[in-house]
Each structure stands twice: as C-alpha cells, then as structure tokens.
Motif scaffolding. Structure first.
Motif, PDB file in Angstrom:
ATOM      1  N   PRO A  23       0.842  -1.199   0.000  1.00  0.00           N
ATOM      2  CA  PRO A  23       0.000   0.000   0.000  1.00  0.00           C
ATOM      3  C   PRO A  23       0.873   1.244   0.000  1.00  0.00           C
ATOM      4  CG  PRO A  23       0.012  -1.003   2.184  1.00  0.00           C
ATOM      5  CD  PRO A  23       0.866  -1.869   1.310  1.00  0.00           C
ATOM      6  N   PHE A  25       0.852   5.595   0.072  1.00  0.00           N
ATOM      7  CA  PHE A  25       0.126   6.855   0.224  1.00  0.00           C
ATOM      8  C   PHE A  25       1.161   7.966   0.334  1.00  0.00           C
ATOM      9  CE2 PHE A  25      -2.048   9.745   3.442  1.00  0.00           C
ATOM     10  CZ  PHE A  25      -2.787  10.417   2.477  1.00  0.00           C
ATOM     11  N   GLU A  27       4.055   8.448  -1.328  1.00  0.00           N
ATOM     12  CA  GLU A  27       5.360   7.797  -1.147  1.00  0.00           C
ATOM     13  C   GLU A  27       6.260   7.994  -2.355  1.00  0.00           C
ATOM     14  OE1 GLU A  27       6.213   6.579   1.651  1.00  0.00           O
ATOM     15  OE2 GLU A  27       4.479   5.704   2.677  1.00  0.00           O
ATOM     16  N   ASP A  56      -3.115   4.584  -2.570  1.00  0.00           N
ATOM     17  CA  ASP A  56      -4.243   4.896  -1.695  1.00  0.00           C
ATOM     18  C   ASP A  56      -4.541   6.402  -1.730  1.00  0.00           C
ATOM     19  OD1 ASP A  56      -6.155   4.669   0.253  1.00  0.00           O
ATOM     20  OD2 ASP A  56      -4.740   4.489   1.916  1.00  0.00           O
ATOM     21  N   ASN A  84      -8.213   8.347  -0.809  1.00  0.00           N
ATOM     22  CA  ASN A  84      -7.536   7.699   0.319  1.00  0.00           C
ATOM     23  C   ASN A  84      -8.548   6.934   1.163  1.00  0.00           C
ATOM     24  OD1 ASN A  84      -6.623   8.201   3.454  1.00  0.00           O
ATOM     25  ND2 ASN A  84      -4.982   7.545   2.137  1.00  0.00           N
ATOM     26  N   LYS A  87      -4.863   2.525   5.114  1.00  0.00           N
ATOM     27  CA  LYS A  87      -3.983   1.390   4.830  1.00  0.00           C
ATOM     28  C   LYS A  87      -4.717   0.044   4.854  1.00  0.00           C
ATOM     29  CE  LYS A  87       0.150  -0.956   6.281  1.00  0.00           C
ATOM     30  NZ  LYS A  87       1.087  -1.281   7.343  1.00  0.00           N
ATOM     31  N   ASP A 107       5.264  -2.799   3.806  1.00  0.00           N
ATOM     32  CA  ASP A 107       5.234  -1.349   3.625  1.00  0.00           C
ATOM     33  C   ASP A 107       6.300  -0.949   2.619  1.00  0.00           C
ATOM     34  OD1 ASP A 107       3.360  -1.405   5.579  1.00  0.00           O
ATOM     35  OD2 ASP A 107       4.609  -0.466   7.132  1.00  0.00           O
ATOM     36  N   VAL A 108       6.136   0.231   2.079  1.00  0.00           N
ATOM     37  CA  VAL A 108       7.053   0.674   1.033  1.00  0.00           C
ATOM     38  C   VAL A 108       8.309   1.325   1.627  1.00  0.00           C
ATOM     39  CG1 VAL A 108       6.107   3.008   0.754  1.00  0.00           C
ATOM     40  CG2 VAL A 108       6.997   1.800  -1.235  1.00  0.00           C
ATOM     41  N   ASP A 109       8.283   1.622   2.939  1.00  0.00           N
ATOM     42  CA  ASP A 109       9.369   2.423   3.519  1.00  0.00           C
ATOM     43  C   ASP A 109      10.591   1.615   3.930  1.00  0.00           C
ATOM     44  OD1 ASP A 109       8.307   1.120   5.649  1.00  0.00           O
ATOM     45  OD2 ASP A 109       7.470   2.891   6.612  1.00  0.00           O
ATOM     46  N   GLN A 111      11.045  -0.343   6.312  1.00  0.00           N
ATOM     47  CA  GLN A 111      11.289  -0.515   7.750  1.00  0.00           C
ATOM     48  C   GLN A 111      11.342  -2.007   8.075  1.00  0.00           C
ATOM     49  OE1 GLN A 111       8.168   2.401   9.343  1.00  0.00           O
ATOM     50  NE2 GLN A 111       9.916   2.736  10.660  1.00  0.00           N
ATOM     51  N   ARG A 210      13.285  -3.592  13.387  1.00  0.00           N
ATOM     52  CA  ARG A 210      12.622  -2.594  12.567  1.00  0.00           C
ATOM     53  C   ARG A 210      13.554  -1.407  12.377  1.00  0.00           C
ATOM     54  NH1 ARG A 210       7.612   0.843  12.818  1.00  0.00           N
ATOM     55  NH2 ARG A 210       6.445   0.180  10.986  1.00  0.00           N
ATOM     56  N   ARG A 213      12.696   4.619   8.729  1.00  0.00           N
ATOM     57  CA  ARG A 213      12.115   4.807   7.406  1.00  0.00           C
ATOM     58  C   ARG A 213      13.197   5.225   6.428  1.00  0.00           C
ATOM     59  NH1 ARG A 213       7.764   6.583   4.483  1.00  0.00           N
ATOM     60  NH2 ARG A 213       5.808   5.793   5.328  1.00  0.00           N
ATOM     61  N   THR A 218       6.227   9.218   8.240  1.00  0.00           N
ATOM     62  CA  THR A 218       5.136   8.338   8.697  1.00  0.00           C
ATOM     63  C   THR A 218       3.772   8.959   8.411  1.00  0.00           C
ATOM     64  OG1 THR A 218       4.140   7.196  10.568  1.00  0.00           O
ATOM     65  CG2 THR A 218       5.291   9.245  11.065  1.00  0.00           C
ATOM     66  N   LYS A 219       2.789   8.089   8.173  1.00  0.00           N
ATOM     67  CA  LYS A 219       1.456   8.578   7.836  1.00  0.00           C
ATOM     68  C   LYS A 219       0.510   8.440   9.032  1.00  0.00           C
ATOM     69  CE  LYS A 219       2.968   9.049   3.623  1.00  0.00           C
ATOM     70  NZ  LYS A 219       4.359   8.858   3.979  1.00  0.00           N
ATOM     71  N   PHE A 220       1.062   8.030  10.176  1.00  0.00           N
ATOM     72  CA  PHE A 220       0.205   7.818  11.342  1.00  0.00           C
ATOM     73  C   PHE A 220       0.556   8.763  12.477  1.00  0.00           C
ATOM     74  CE2 PHE A 220      -0.193   3.930   8.970  1.00  0.00           C
ATOM     75  CZ  PHE A 220      -1.541   3.669   9.080  1.00  0.00           C
TER      76      PHE A 220
HETATM   77  N1  UDP Z   1      -0.377   3.910   3.972  1.00  0.00           N
HETATM   78  C1  UDP Z   1      -1.485   3.815   3.117  1.00  0.00           C
HETATM   79  N2  UDP Z   1      -2.594   4.586   3.387  1.00  0.00           N
HETATM   80  C2  UDP Z   1      -2.658   5.436   4.458  1.00  0.00           C
HETATM   81  C3  UDP Z   1      -1.541   5.491   5.337  1.00  0.00           C
HETATM   82  C4  UDP Z   1      -0.425   4.720   5.049  1.00  0.00           C
HETATM   83  O1  UDP Z   1      -1.470   3.076   2.146  1.00  0.00           O
HETATM   84  O2  UDP Z   1      -3.669   6.098   4.627  1.00  0.00           O
HETATM   85  C5  UDP Z   1       0.823   3.089   3.676  1.00  0.00           C
HETATM   86  C6  UDP Z   1       2.133   3.851   3.606  1.00  0.00           C
HETATM   87  O3  UDP Z   1       2.350   4.399   2.321  1.00  0.00           O
HETATM   88  C7  UDP Z   1       3.142   2.794   3.949  1.00  0.00           C
HETATM   89  C8  UDP Z   1       2.387   1.915   4.927  1.00  0.00           C
HETATM   90  O4  UDP Z   1       1.003   2.202   4.746  1.00  0.00           O
HETATM   91  O5  UDP Z   1       3.523   1.999   2.836  1.00  0.00           O
HETATM   92  C9  UDP Z   1       2.796   2.172   6.369  1.00  0.00           C
HETATM   93  O6  UDP Z   1       2.727   3.552   6.670  1.00  0.00           O
HETATM   94  P1  UDP Z   1       3.790   4.265   7.596  1.00  0.00           P
HETATM   95  O7  UDP Z   1       5.164   3.809   7.269  1.00  0.00           O
HETATM   96  O8  UDP Z   1       3.520   5.715   7.510  1.00  0.00           O
HETATM   97  O9  UDP Z   1       3.382   3.713   9.027  1.00  0.00           O
HETATM   98  P2  UDP Z   1       4.363   3.461  10.271  1.00  0.00           P
HETATM   99  O10 UDP Z   1       5.473   2.582   9.781  1.00  0.00           O
HETATM  100  O11 UDP Z   1       4.863   4.803  10.680  1.00  0.00           O
HETATM  101  O12 UDP Z   1       3.487   2.791  11.282  1.00  0.00           O
END
Ligand code: UDP
Ligand code: MG
Length: 333
Positions: A23, A25, A27, A56, A84, A87, A107-109, A111, A210, A213, A218-220
């Motif tokens: 997923p 968003f 990115e 997304d 959107n 996730k 995830d794409v980041d 981590q 982990r 990034r 982060t998206k949260f």
């Molecule tokens: N993501 C998404 N939709 C959203 C929020 C996040 O598809 O509304 C994706 C985001 O692109 C990433 C993955 O969910 O690939 C995890 O997000 P993030 O790394 O921000 O979360 P964290 O690792 O900080 O919990």
C-alpha cells in the motif's frame, strides 16, 4: 493445502507465483528505493512474482512514479484507488487482486527488511501457511509509542477470544488458502492485525529489527492510532459493552448499602439535612458514568451502521497491469 499432490506433501516445491502487496500513500520518494531493494532479494529465488502497488489516493507523484517504474519492470501492477481509504482498505484491495500462490504484504518504507523474503518463502515451502515478521526491538519507535503499543496488545489479548502476537505488524507471507479466507470475510471495519490472527492457520514467526524509514515520513499520528485501537477492540470483543451491566450492578449495590446506612443513621441520630456536596458529587459521577456507557454503546452502534450500509471497502479508479515476469535465474531455489 492438497496433501496428496506432491512428494514433499506441501505441494509447494514447484514453481510458484509470489505476489507482493504494497500500500502506498504519498510515497513518491520511497517507491523507487523500494523496488531497487526488493528486486535484489527476489532475483535468486527463481519464482514468478508480481509487485502490486495500491495507490491509496496519494496527492503527490506516487502514481506516475509507479507507472514509470512499470514500463521498465512489467511485473509491477498498480491499483489506483479513487481516493484515500486508509492502509487497511488498501491492503484489502491488494489481497483481493493478488493472484499469487503466496502473498507478502509489506510497507514501502523498507522498515521491514526485504532480506527476509527468501527465508519466508523457504518456510512457506516447508509447509507453514503464514510466516509473519516479529520485531525484536522497537528502538526506532518513541517511548510513548512503545508504551501505548504494549498496553494495547495486553488489553486486546485479555478481552478478545484469540490472541494477536505482540510486536507483529502487517509484514507477512500468506498462503493462497489464507488470502482466500481473508477475502471471504465480509466486514467493512477491517482491523487487519486482528483478522490475520483470527483466521488462524499454521504460522511461523521470523524475527527482525525494525529500521528507520528509508524515505518520506510516517502517515500515522497518535489520534489515528487511538482510533485504530478502538477499531481493533470493538471489532473483536463485546466486553466493553457488557461491563456496564456489572458496573451498574456494583453501583446499585453500593447505593443500596449507602441508602441503608442513611436510614439507620436517621433512625439513631434523627434528621440531618446537609448533604448538598455529596448529592452533587453523586449526581455528577453517575451522569459521567452514564455518558461513558452511552459513548461505548455509540461506538458499537456506529460500527453496526457502517456494516449495515454495505458500502464497498474501497473504490478502484483504474488498474494498470502487465503479465507477471520470471526472475532472472532459471533454476529452483
Ligand atoms: N499507507 C497507506 N494509506 C494510508 C496510510 C499509510 O497506504 O492512509 C501506507 C504507507 O504508504 C506505507 C504503509 O502504509 O507503505 C505504512 O505507513 P507508515 O510507514 O507511515 O506507518 P508506520 O510505519 O509509521 O506505522
Ligand atoms: Mg513505516
């Protein structure tokens, strides 16, 4: 799983299609590095693979970046959602479109280390239906996040009928049977961590650290996480609804005892009028308790409403796909 099919009784030793659901968003910065890194860990596994980016509703150039990568790498598929949806919904979209015999969600980041993919595939070939990543240390998370996450897992596991393993995210490999089971679940409120655990199947944990990034942010935030936790608890337990019965009984019992005490006190010592402060406290306290109870009811009612409306989980604007591509080496891993 078909046991009679193969001499290794899993039927998974032959060539297989692996789907990687990602997923995304906003990115645009992360997507390129992701493909470069993941490709390295797929090229010696001699399996067919497809990488499914679920866009997304990004506001940046994520979609065009993914599409330009697709021209060079036909194994990339892009599902473009109409806006959107979050996730959880994006992952559900990816899982529904994935055609693989095994599906990895990540995830794409970066981590979560893509180095684990070959190990996950090996475990799947051994016969495990789910191979999930478990974080051995959460140093990259803040103290507050670790504390709140810890409390959530403890609370959830205490009140739900099944356990979700602590420190396990969405990063996992699942067999086709597991993906089909998830796709068959009808609910709209999709707390995937819970659903993953709820479906069961033979599972294996691979541990990982982990990382930070690699690109983007982060998206949260905590408000989103709080709502996410409430979704999780209300999706899998009705205990928050039921405790009010016991709480009410307890308060009624205490009120009866206190009432009897006042009657006795009046009989022995005569009428004693003052009581304004205690009366106000009781009324306010009970008002508060009733509102909390109503609020909890409202949480469930709102979710029932969402389920009853039966709206789709997500809407797809367009799917961009090519045929899956074989990895460079020909022999089996
Ligand atoms: N993501 C998404 N939709 C959203 C929020 C996040 O598809 O509304 C994706 C985001 O692109 C990433 C993955 O969910 O690939 C995890 O997000 P993030 O790394 O921000 O979360 P964290 O690792 O900080 O919990
Ligand atoms: Mg992340």
């Amino acid at each position: 799983m078909n046991k009679s099919e193969d001499k290794d009784h899993t039927g998974r030793s032959g060539p297989a299609l692996l789907s990687i659901v990602v997923p995304v968003f906003n990115e645009e910065e992360a997507i390129d590095i992701f493909i470069k890194t993941v490709r390295k860990h797929l090229s010696y596994n001699s399996i067919l693979y497809e990488i499914i980016f679920v866009n997304d509703g990004s506001h940046d150039s994520t979609l065009s970046t993914a599409l330009s990568l697709q021209t060079k790498e036909p194994s990339i598929k892009v599902i473009n959602l109409s806006r959107n949806f979050g996730k959880e919904a994006a992952m559900s979209a990816g899982l529904e479109y994935a055609k693989g015999d095994a599906v990895i969600v990540m995830d794409v980041d970066l981590q979560e280390p893509p180095e684990l993919i070959p190990q996950m595939i090996a475990k799947w070939r051994e016969g495990y239906d789910v191979v999930y990543g478990k974080r051995i240390c959460r140093q990259t998370d803040s103290r507050l996040k670790r504390l709140t996450a810890g409390l959530f897992y403890k609370g959830f596991n205490r009140i739900a009928d099944f356990k979700i393993p602590a420190d396990v995210g969405d990063f996992r490999l699942m067999d086709r049977a597991v993906v089909d089971a998830l796709n068959a679940l009808p609910e709209r409120v999709r707390f995937m961590k819970g659903l993953f655990a709820w479906v069961g199947f033979k599972s294996y944990a691979v541990e990982f650290e982990r990382r930070e990034r690699q690109a983007g942010s982060t998206k949260f935030n905590y408000w989103k996480l709080w709502n996410f936790a409430i979704d999780g608890i209300t999706s899998f337990s009705t205990i928050p609804l039921r405790i009010w019965t016991y709480f009410g009984l307890l308060i009624a019992g205490l009120a009866f005892l206190y009432g009897s005490f006042i009657v006795l006190k009046t009989l022995v010592f005569g009428v004693d009028v003052p009581g304004y402060a205690s009366l106000t406290t009781f009324i306010l306290f009970l008002g508060g308790v009733q509102l909390i109870g109503l609020g909890v009811l409202g949480e469930y009612l709102g979710r029932v409403y969402v389920e009853v409306k039966q709206r789709p989980l997500y809407l797809t604007a367009k799917i961009y796909e090519n045929t899956p591509m074989a990895s460079s080496t020909g022999d089996k891993a």
